[in-house]
Design an enzyme around this catalytic site. Structure first.
Site, short mmCIF file in Angstrom:
data_model
loop_
_atom_site.label_atom_id
_atom_site.label_comp_id
_atom_site.label_asym_id
_atom_site.label_seq_id
_atom_site.Cartn_x
_atom_site.Cartn_y
_atom_site.Cartn_z
CB SER A 283 -0.90 0.02 1.24
OG SER A 283 -1.50 1.28 1.42
CE1 TYR B 214 -3.83 -1.26 5.53
CE2 TYR B 214 -2.91 0.83 4.78
CZ TYR B 214 -3.56 -0.37 4.52
OH TYR B 214 -3.92 -0.66 3.23
#
Length: 325
Positions: A159, A185
């Protein structure tokens, strides 16, 4: 041999869809596993691969939900998989291994995003446990099936969240610093990129190549933990029916799955691997202090950090050294 982190000028665009990428490819006889392949970009990935003739095995926590989502697709199998549960990962792998099939594509798609501070039974941060360690364990269990293919690809979804900063190898589970869900994350997605870089080194001798990628910003079920304020800051809002709308800047699920499918089938990637991709191409390697919201930063593809993380992961999961030989 390492592949240069440099664009291949693939000819695709950020707006390209998975179905556009798969057009003209024949995957009959190929076997793919897609974790979380029943929702969001995972579902579009499954659809694209199945439309080209591949047999797709979907790993899903909720079997009923997966059956409903995949009912119209042929050559799709569903096996229960909870990446937060090591025993579930082993059970999934055992079911597949018992079939004796070679594995041509392993797409590590499932994940969790931005929950509050949660730890699994081992005390591991949930982002790190689900997004990274669960997929590491799964890949280890399926290694012999990947070797049997002779020309397999492993695709780990990373990501743009990796821009949050370098991985703190001394505090992977936020036990020494305050928990920050964005940093947590981002760390898990940096780990996924580093995993692909080192996995590619392990797999080349067996015809196994690995890639990581940023699918683009997608409004999907992964946003369920985001507050209305956080969504608004990102240019989106949650509707009463649980769907999302945005003022722009987001990809559709079909567009978000395109880079995954490109990594899985593109002939441009033959003989290549270990790179971070975006928008159906190898991403540009940018400087650590670049303000741009694209490309990959050095810490997410650094070979030394990748090797260190690999050793830590083997220890955390009690995977014997040499499993990936």
């Amino acid at each position: 041999m390492r592949t240069e982190q440099k664009s291949l000028q693939s000819g695709f665009r950020p707006e390209t869809t998975a179905q556009e990428v798969i057009q003209g490819h024949d995957l009959r006889g190929k076997v793919a596993i897609v974790t979380g392949g029943h929702g969001g970009i995972g579902l579009e990935t499954t659809r694209a691969l199945a439309s080209a003739g591949a047999t797709v095995i979907v790993g899903a926590r909720d079997i009923k939900k997966a059956q409903e989502a995949l009912a119209s697709l042929e050559q799709v199998e569903i096996i229960r998989l909870d990446l937060a549960d090591p025993s579930s990962i082993d059970e999934f792998a055992d079911v597949f291994l018992q079939s004796g099939r070679a594995l041509d594509l392993l797409i590590l798609n499932a994940g969790v995003a931005f929950p509050p501070a949660i730890r699994d039974e081992r005390g591991f941060d949930v982002h790190f446990a689900v997004n990274y360690l669960g997929h590491f364990q799964l890949t280890a269990r399926l290694w012999n099936s990947l070797k049997r293919s002779g020309n397999a690809r492993v695709i780990a979804l990373s990501s743009i969240g990796h821009l949050s900063g370098p991985l703190d190898l001394d505090d992977l589970h936020f036990t020494k610093r305050p928990y920050d869900k964005g940093a947590s994350y981002g760390a898990s997605k940096t780990a996924c990129s580093l995993f692909a870089a080192e996995l590619d080194q392990c797999g080349q001798a067996h015809g196994i190549r690995a890639f990581s990628l940023h699918p683009g910003a997608i409004l999907s079920g992964l946003a369920r933990y985001m507050s209305d304020e956080e969504l608004a800051a990102a240019g989106a809002k949650r509707n009463e029916d649980g769907t999302y709308t945005s003022s722009g800047g987001f990809k559709t699920a079909q567009q978000g799955a395109a880079t995954t499918v490109w990594c899985a089938v593109s002939p441009l990637l033959e003989g290549k691997g270990g790179v971070y991709c975006e928008d159906c191409d190898i991403a540009e390697l940018l400087s650590e202090d670049s303000p741009l919201q694209h490309g990959v930063r050095p810490w997410a593809v650094d070979p030394e950090t990748a090797r260190k993380l690999w050793s830590i992961s083997e220890e955390l999961l009690q995977i014997p050294h040499g499993t990936f030989n």
